[in-house]
Design an enzyme around this catalytic site. Structure first.
Site, PDB file in Angstrom:
ATOM      1  N   CYS A   1      -9.067  -2.032 -10.773  1.00 37.63           N
ATOM      2  CA  CYS A   1      -8.223  -3.030 -11.461  1.00 37.63           C
ATOM      3  C   CYS A   1      -9.021  -4.000 -12.348  1.00 37.63           C
ATOM      4  CB  CYS A   1      -7.410  -3.821 -10.447  1.00 37.63           C
ATOM      5  SG  CYS A   1      -8.362  -4.424  -9.045  1.00 37.63           S
TER       6      CYS A   1
ATOM      7  N   HIS B   1      -6.863 -10.882 -12.824  1.00 39.25           N
ATOM      8  CA  HIS B   1      -8.328 -10.863 -12.866  1.00 39.25           C
ATOM      9  C   HIS B   1      -8.796 -11.357 -14.240  1.00 39.25           C
ATOM     10  CE1 HIS B   1      -8.172  -8.915  -9.109  1.00 39.25           C
ATOM     11  NE2 HIS B   1      -8.507  -7.673  -9.426  1.00 39.25           N
TER      12      HIS B   1
HETATM   13  P1  NAP Z   1      -2.748  -2.278   0.980  1.00 44.12           P
HETATM   14  O1  NAP Z   1      -1.878  -3.418   0.645  1.00 44.12           O
HETATM   15  O2  NAP Z   1      -3.705  -2.418   2.122  1.00 44.12           O
HETATM   16  O3  NAP Z   1      -1.795  -0.970   1.253  1.00 44.12           O
HETATM   17  C1  NAP Z   1      -2.316   0.234   1.773  1.00 44.12           C
HETATM   18  C2  NAP Z   1      -1.227   1.294   1.905  1.00 44.12           C
HETATM   19  O4  NAP Z   1      -1.841   2.470   2.509  1.00 44.12           O
HETATM   20  C3  NAP Z   1      -0.055   0.895   2.836  1.00 44.12           C
HETATM   21  O5  NAP Z   1       1.131   1.444   2.331  1.00 44.12           O
HETATM   22  C4  NAP Z   1      -0.416   1.578   4.157  1.00 44.12           C
HETATM   23  O6  NAP Z   1       0.727   1.903   4.947  1.00 44.12           O
HETATM   24  C5  NAP Z   1      -1.058   2.859   3.654  1.00 44.12           C
HETATM   25  N1  NAP Z   1      -1.933   3.454   4.683  1.00 44.12           N
HETATM   26  C6  NAP Z   1      -2.943   2.862   5.357  1.00 44.12           C
HETATM   27  N2  NAP Z   1      -3.480   3.730   6.261  1.00 44.12           N
HETATM   28  C7  NAP Z   1      -2.778   4.880   6.138  1.00 44.12           C
HETATM   29  C8  NAP Z   1      -2.826   6.143   6.801  1.00 44.12           C
HETATM   30  N3  NAP Z   1      -3.729   6.408   7.771  1.00 44.12           N
HETATM   31  N4  NAP Z   1      -1.958   7.111   6.419  1.00 44.12           N
HETATM   32  C9  NAP Z   1      -1.042   6.872   5.459  1.00 44.12           C
HETATM   33  N5  NAP Z   1      -0.932   5.693   4.800  1.00 44.12           N
HETATM   34  C10 NAP Z   1      -1.788   4.701   5.140  1.00 44.12           C
HETATM   35  O7  NAP Z   1      -3.648  -1.828  -0.256  1.00 44.12           O
HETATM   36  P2  NAP Z   1      -3.382  -2.034  -1.857  1.00 44.12           P
HETATM   37  O8  NAP Z   1      -4.009  -3.278  -2.324  1.00 44.12           O
HETATM   38  O9  NAP Z   1      -1.942  -1.777  -2.119  1.00 44.12           O
HETATM   39  O10 NAP Z   1      -4.265  -0.858  -2.464  1.00 44.12           O
HETATM   40  C11 NAP Z   1      -3.863   0.511  -2.419  1.00 44.12           C
HETATM   41  C12 NAP Z   1      -4.889   1.339  -3.189  1.00 44.12           C
HETATM   42  O11 NAP Z   1      -4.896   0.919  -4.557  1.00 44.12           O
HETATM   43  C13 NAP Z   1      -6.333   1.127  -2.669  1.00 44.12           C
HETATM   44  O12 NAP Z   1      -7.014   2.349  -2.745  1.00 44.12           O
HETATM   45  C14 NAP Z   1      -6.896   0.089  -3.620  1.00 44.12           C
HETATM   46  O13 NAP Z   1      -8.299   0.158  -3.740  1.00 44.12           O
HETATM   47  C15 NAP Z   1      -6.203   0.458  -4.939  1.00 44.12           C
HETATM   48  N6  NAP Z   1      -6.017  -0.633  -5.902  1.00 44.12           N
HETATM   49  C16 NAP Z   1      -5.568  -1.874  -5.516  1.00 44.12           C
HETATM   50  C17 NAP Z   1      -5.372  -2.872  -6.494  1.00 44.12           C
HETATM   51  C18 NAP Z   1      -4.872  -4.258  -6.160  1.00 44.12           C
HETATM   52  O14 NAP Z   1      -4.865  -5.121  -7.086  1.00 44.12           O
HETATM   53  N7  NAP Z   1      -4.451  -4.557  -4.940  1.00 44.12           N
HETATM   54  C19 NAP Z   1      -5.604  -2.571  -7.819  1.00 44.12           C
HETATM   55  C20 NAP Z   1      -6.048  -1.292  -8.185  1.00 44.12           C
HETATM   56  C21 NAP Z   1      -6.237  -0.334  -7.210  1.00 44.12           C
HETATM   57  P3  NAP Z   1       1.237   0.942   6.170  1.00 44.12           P
HETATM   58  O15 NAP Z   1       1.857  -0.251   5.520  1.00 44.12           O
HETATM   59  O16 NAP Z   1       2.216   1.804   6.861  1.00 44.12           O
HETATM   60  O17 NAP Z   1       0.029   0.584   6.964  1.00 44.12           O
END
Ligand code: NAP
Length: 346
Positions: A146, A239
């Site tokens: 991001c 950001h």
């Molecule tokens: P997050 O809020 O921690 O959400 C993680 C998601 O993954 C939740 O839906 C969770 O489901 C699921 N998950 C976790 N463990 C799992 C498992 N064992 N099997 C299946 N699903 C599972 O993270 P996020 O910030 O949304 O980020 C998601 C991805 O996008 C990451 O790889 C991150 O690096 C990337 N990203 C994030 C941003 C940002 O600004 N936040 C920007 C660009 C890219 P439950 O709710 O059921 O636990």
């Protein structure tokens, strides 16, 4: 145009929620499946995100009663958007691609696979050629990290106009970039944390692949150098990155500004539904961009650039701001998927 059925893997997280919101009433995509971990599977979406829906508008009606499934193939859709924690994303995405799904991911796991495009729709649409080299029935396309998504659009405009020798990036990253619940409030309130695990490495390498050339063996990286400092700051969304660049060809301040302001990509030419009219918006005020004021420019899909001035060490310095869960994640992935659909690759 017939709407393509899509699913969201990791639909309950920070980025997943953004997908659910941005895909409401999408003209080309219809969300038919939501999936997450076993903790959420079996619940209605509204139950699964109870107490952790963190967007300012309510959960869209279409999603409330959808049953959350496990992240396993067998979902009723053609394309899946990936918003999974990176500890599990790699294997799950590979499995979906093996089974014939088109995967458009936000996670880091496949970004440097030789045959996987690391895509920013305005910057490197030509890298979609790599899809022909993927052996699986389905395909994988990834988004960048991001922090660099917005900056790389600005670097592309400058590289095309003047060539780049070096770029120095100093990020001030929002807490929502760490997902939910993310950084503990006691660590971040009234504070700056000058370390985000793995972030500087991604910031120094990913733009070089995105700005690279299609070669026989994957992508040949762009030939300039990047140095990055990454910091977590107590800002909710958005950001901000301070950038200094050394150019190959001399430019005046006016030429430099024009190159940024006039930059357009294929999404603008094709008028894709999520494409902002201008990918880069320039602000002339001395104290902009600011996350609180400029974050939602172009519905969160714009990179706002300001404070353009000469740099005594390099050639120019400026500040960029982009929305980390829209332009930096879900919005960028949806734009990639729109480009893929417009090119009839799904
Ligand atoms: P997050 O809020 O921690 O959400 C993680 C998601 O993954 C939740 O839906 C969770 O489901 C699921 N998950 C976790 N463990 C799992 C498992 N064992 N099997 C299946 N699903 C599972 O993270 P996020 O910030 O949304 O980020 C998601 C991805 O996008 C990451 O790889 C991150 O690096 C990337 N990203 C994030 C941003 C940002 O600004 N936040 C920007 C660009 C890219 P439950 O709710 O059921 O636990």
């Amino acid at each position: 145009m017939k709407r393509t059925k899509v699913g969201i893997l990791g639909a309950t997280g920070a980025v997943g929620q953004r997908f659910v919101q941005l895909l409401e009433g999408h003209p080309w995509f219809e969300v038919t499946e939501l999936a997450a971990s076993e903790r959420s599977a079996g619940k209605s979406y509204a139950e699964a995100v109870e107490g952790r829906w963190k967007l300012s508008a309510d959960i869209p009606d279409y999603a409330r009663e959808l049953r959350v499934k496990k992240c396993e193939p067998g979902l009723d859709c053609e394309l899946v958007f990936g918003a999974l924690d990176s500890s599990v994303a790699g294997a799950i995405e590979s499995e979906f691609a093996e089974e014939g799904y088109f995967v458009v991911s936000n996670s880091r796991n496949h970004r440097f696979d030789e045959d996987v495009p690391l895509m920013s729709a305005e910057v490197n649409p030509g890298h979609l050629e790599l899809l022909k080299r993927q052996k699986t029935k389905g395909k994988i396309v990834t988004n960048s990290n991001c922090t660099i998504m917005g900056v790389t659009i600005a670097l592309k405009a400058l590289m095309d106009a003047f060539g780049l020798q070096e770029a120095m990036l100093f990020s001030m990253q929002a807490i929502s970039g760490a997902g939910y619940p993310g950084v503990p409030s006691l660590d971040i309130l009234g504070n700056i944390v000058p370390f985000i695990s793995g972030e500087e490495e991604k910031t120094e390498t990913e733009p070089l692949k995105i700005l690279g050339k299609l070669a026989e063996k994957g992508i040949e990286n762009a030939g300039f150098r990047i140095s990055a400092h990454c910091n977590r700051v107590p800002v909710y969304n958005g950001h901000t990155v301070c950038v200094s660049v050394k150019l190959e060809k001399k430019a005046s301040v006016e030429e430099f500004k024009r190159a940024l302001a006039e930059f357009r990509g294929e999404p603008q030419g094709l008028k894709l539904p999520s494409a902002p009219e201008k990918p880069i918006v320039l602000r002339e005020e001395p104290d902009r961009p600011q996350a609180r004021l400029d974050l939602m420019a172009g519905k969160g899909m714009v990179t706002t650039v300001g404070r353009i001035r000469e740099d005594p060490l390099m050639d120019f310095k400026f500040v960029t701001l982009s929305h980390n869960t829209i332009r930096g994640a879900a919005g960028a992935a949806i734009l990639n998927a729109e480009l893929i659909k417009a090119k009839e690759l799904i």
